[in-house]
Design a protein around this motif. Sequence first.
Motif: not given
Length: 222
Positions: A77-82
Amino acid sequence: MSRRTGAAAALAAVLAGGPLAAHPHVFADAQTELLLDDQRRLTGVRLHLVFDEIYTAYMAEALELDADKDGVWTDEEQIFAAEQNLNGLDMWNWYVHVRPAGGGGKLALKPAEEAHAMQIGDRFALSYVAPLAEPAALEGEGVELRIYDPYFYASIKLLDAEDGATLEPEAVEGCLLTRAPAHVDRALQKRLLEFAAEETPEIEGVEEPGFVFADRIGLSCG
């Protein structure tokens, strides 16, 4: 008239039904590192942004983060948000604006890289590197850097004192880093408040409204 794509479009979507309707409607604290090579040339800028709690909440909802509702975003999710928050920021120069200090146009950037997102309490944090297309020599007057959203959808404030702008490596012989605070134009601020969230501010005599509110970072190497 909209210039938003990617994360900017997501931002517009989540705010369209929200309580914020004027410019700015997103706030971020920032730190920046000016990256030098072994020839004392500027090669890029690393930018760290910590967004306000309201944007964090809307963004997380729009991107459907924290699917298990445990309050913690997974690595995926963090990668997607970035990725989503960087998508489209090329149109806004990734908020990084470098010019020769003696005058002239902006130095070209390559696409942002080394993107990383995380949670800091209730706030979304994003960091990335904006590389220069060509390393910039810093002799003479050097360069000046300003961090801002040209259209002032986001108000980006550098942290105070030495934390807001640093060099990497930290100590480079003969190089001088300076900072001059922005002159806050109250009349322009008032004018910007008249624009609705979906509008792009166009003000006579002001090419980029965000420029007016950005501190000036100077870097030269004698």
